[in-house]
Design a protein around this motif. Structure first.
Motif, PDB file in Angstrom:
ATOM      1  N   SER A  71      -4.572  14.614 -56.830  1.00  0.00           N
ATOM      2  CA  SER A  71      -5.582  13.945 -57.003  1.00  0.00           C
ATOM      3  C   SER A  71      -6.627  14.175 -55.836  1.00  0.00           C
ATOM      4  O   SER A  71      -8.042  14.023 -56.214  1.00  0.00           O
ATOM      5  N   ARG A  72      -6.364  14.962 -54.578  1.00  0.00           N
ATOM      6  CA  ARG A  72      -7.376  15.304 -53.666  1.00  0.00           C
ATOM      7  C   ARG A  72      -8.236  16.443 -54.192  1.00  0.00           C
ATOM      8  O   ARG A  72      -9.317  16.940 -53.776  1.00  0.00           O
ATOM      9  N   GLU A  73      -7.525  17.273 -55.138  1.00  0.00           N
ATOM     10  CA  GLU A  73      -8.220  18.375 -55.583  1.00  0.00           C
ATOM     11  C   GLU A  73      -9.225  18.401 -56.954  1.00  0.00           C
ATOM     12  O   GLU A  73      -9.819  19.207 -57.354  1.00  0.00           O
ATOM     13  N   GLY A  98      -3.867   4.931 -50.566  1.00  0.00           N
ATOM     14  CA  GLY A  98      -5.220   4.563 -50.699  1.00  0.00           C
ATOM     15  C   GLY A  98      -5.922   5.558 -51.677  1.00  0.00           C
ATOM     16  O   GLY A  98      -7.162   5.955 -51.660  1.00  0.00           O
ATOM     17  N   ILE A  99      -5.324   6.138 -52.885  1.00  0.00           N
ATOM     18  CA  ILE A  99      -5.695   7.063 -53.708  1.00  0.00           C
ATOM     19  C   ILE A  99      -6.335   5.863 -54.824  1.00  0.00           C
ATOM     20  O   ILE A  99      -5.704   5.349 -55.566  1.00  0.00           O
ATOM     21  N   GLN A 100      -7.681   6.148 -55.243  1.00  0.00           N
ATOM     22  CA  GLN A 100      -8.181   5.342 -56.230  1.00  0.00           C
ATOM     23  C   GLN A 100      -8.737   6.266 -57.514  1.00  0.00           C
ATOM     24  O   GLN A 100      -9.318   5.487 -58.256  1.00  0.00           O
ATOM     25  N   ASN A 101      -8.595   7.443 -57.481  1.00  0.00           N
ATOM     26  CA  ASN A 101      -9.221   8.193 -58.567  1.00  0.00           C
ATOM     27  C   ASN A 101      -8.270   8.652 -59.942  1.00  0.00           C
ATOM     28  O   ASN A 101      -8.307   9.454 -60.539  1.00  0.00           O
ATOM     29  N   ILE A 102      -7.130   7.966 -59.863  1.00  0.00           N
ATOM     30  CA  ILE A 102      -6.082   8.240 -60.889  1.00  0.00           C
ATOM     31  C   ILE A 102      -6.130   7.000 -61.959  1.00  0.00           C
ATOM     32  O   ILE A 102      -5.957   5.833 -61.718  1.00  0.00           O
ATOM     33  N   THR A 103      -6.231   7.352 -63.286  1.00  0.00           N
ATOM     34  CA  THR A 103      -6.235   6.311 -64.599  1.00  0.00           C
ATOM     35  C   THR A 103      -4.684   6.608 -64.866  1.00  0.00           C
ATOM     36  O   THR A 103      -4.318   7.700 -65.197  1.00  0.00           O
TER      37      THR A 103
END
Length: 288
Positions: free
Chosen positions: A80-82, A107-112
Motif C-alpha cells: 500500500s505504501r507503494e 494506520g493504512i487508509q488507502n485500501i478499498t
C-alpha cells in the motif's frame, strides 16, 4: 483525487463455486472460518519479494494496485505504501474484515476492500498500474481473469503471479509425516473444503501463453522459516485441505497424533523449512 478513484457501490456476495471444485460441495468458499488461522499462521511474504516488485515495476507511491484474492491482505497491506490507491478483492467477507482490521491497526487508509467475485468485478474497477495474485489465481477462471486483467491494466502496466508451497506438497521429512497423518484421517485425495482439490490443471505459464501479456519473467525466491508444533497445526487449520471442521469429533485425536509424530522427529519441537516461491511477472505492452 485520482480520476480512476474507485466509487463505492453496493458490495454484494456472489453465489457459486470456485473453478474446479466439485459441484456438490456444500461450502461456497473453502476458506470460510479460517481467517484467524490464516492471518496468524501463514508465513509472511519475504522482503525480497516486495523489493523485486518495486524494482521491476518502478513503484514510486503513485498509481493504483489491484490485489486479486487478497485474503487478509498479505500483499495489499505491505504494497500500500507503494501506491496512491489499492483495491483488495476477495470472495470471503471474514478474510476481508481481518484485512481491514490489520490495515487500520497499522494506520493504512488507502485500501478499498471489496467482497466480490474477481471474474465479475475487474471490469468495473477502473485502470491499474499493477495487478497482483498471491497464491489465489488457481482458484479462479484463469483464462477469463487474465483477459480482464489485461484490459484493466494501463499500457506498460504489469501482472505479478506469486505461487508458494503448502505443507501438503512440502519436501521436508516432517512435512511428509504430517501429511501422512492428515491422509489417515481425511483420505488420500487432497480436500478443498468439503469437496476435492482440482487435481489436473494447466500450470500458470501454459495459460499465460494464450493471453495477450508479453515479456514474461520468472523469478524464484527461497526464504528460511522456523516452525513449532503449534504453528504447524495452526497453519494446517488455515488450509482448505485440513481445516478444523473437516476432522469433526476426531480433531483431538488428530492433534495428538501429529504432536506425537513430530516430537519423535524433534524432541524440542522445532522444525525448519526453506520456502520456495515462484514469481511470474508479465507486462501489457502498447500495440504498435
Amino acid at each position: 483525487e485520482s480520476p480512476n478513484r474507485f466509487t463505492p457501490y453496493q458490495i454484494h456476495l456472489v453465489s457459486g463455486l470456485f473453478f474446479g471444485i466439485q459441484k456438490d460441495m456444500p461450502d461456497q468458499y473453502p476458506f470460510n472460518g479460517l481467517d484467524p488461522y490464516y492471518l496468524k499462521y501463514r508465513p509472511f511474504y519475504p522482503a525480497a519479494l516486495f523489493q523485486l516488485l518495486k524494482e521491476k515495476f518502478s513503484l514510486d507511491g503513485t498509481g493504483r494496485l489491484l490485489d486479486l484474492g487478497t485474503g487478509t491482505g498479505e500483499l495489499a497491506i505491505p504494497l500500500s505504501r507503494e501506491f496512491q490507491e489499492v483495491v483488495a478483492i476477495d470472495k470471503n467477507p471474514e478474510m476481508i474484515e481481518e484485512g481491514k482490521r490489520k490495515a487500520e491497526s497499522e494506520g493504512i487508509q488507502n485500501i478499498t476492500w471489496l467482497v466480490n467475485s474477481v471474474e465479475q468485478t475487474i471490469q468495473d474497477l477502473g485502470s491499474f498500474r499493477l495487478i497482483t495474485a498471491g497464491s489465489s489465481l488457481h482458484w479462479m477462471d484463469r483464462e477469463l481473469v487474465l483477459q480482464k486483467a489485461c484490459e484493466a491494466l494501463e499500457n506498460n502496466g504489469g501482472l505479478a503471479i506469486i505461487s508458494g508451497r503448502s505443507i501438503w506438497n512440502g519436501t521436508e521429512e516432517w512435512q511428509k509425516k504430517v501429511i501422512e497423518v492428515v491422509k489417515k484421517y481425511l483420505g488420500e485425495e487432497r480436500r478443498a473444503g468439503s469437496g476435492l482439490y482440482p487435481a489436473h490443471q494447466k500450470n500458470h505459464m501454459e495459460v499465460l501463453r494464450k493471453s495477450k501479456f508479453q515479456d514474461v519473467q520468472v523469478h524464484k525466491i527461497i526464504s528460511p522459516h522456523s516452525w513449532t508444533i503449534e504453528t504447524i497445526l495452526g497453519n494446517l487449520y488455515s488450509t482448505s485441505f485440513a481445516s478444523k471442521h473437516l476432522f469433526g469429533q476426531k480433531l483431538k485425536n488428530f492433534e495428538s497424533e501429529v504432536r506425537k509424530e513430530l516430537l519423535a522427529m524433534s524432541p524440542i519441537g522445532m522444525f525448519q523449512e526453506q520456502i520456495p516461491r515462484e514469481i511470474i511477472l508479465v507486462w501489457k505492452r502498447e500495440s504498435r
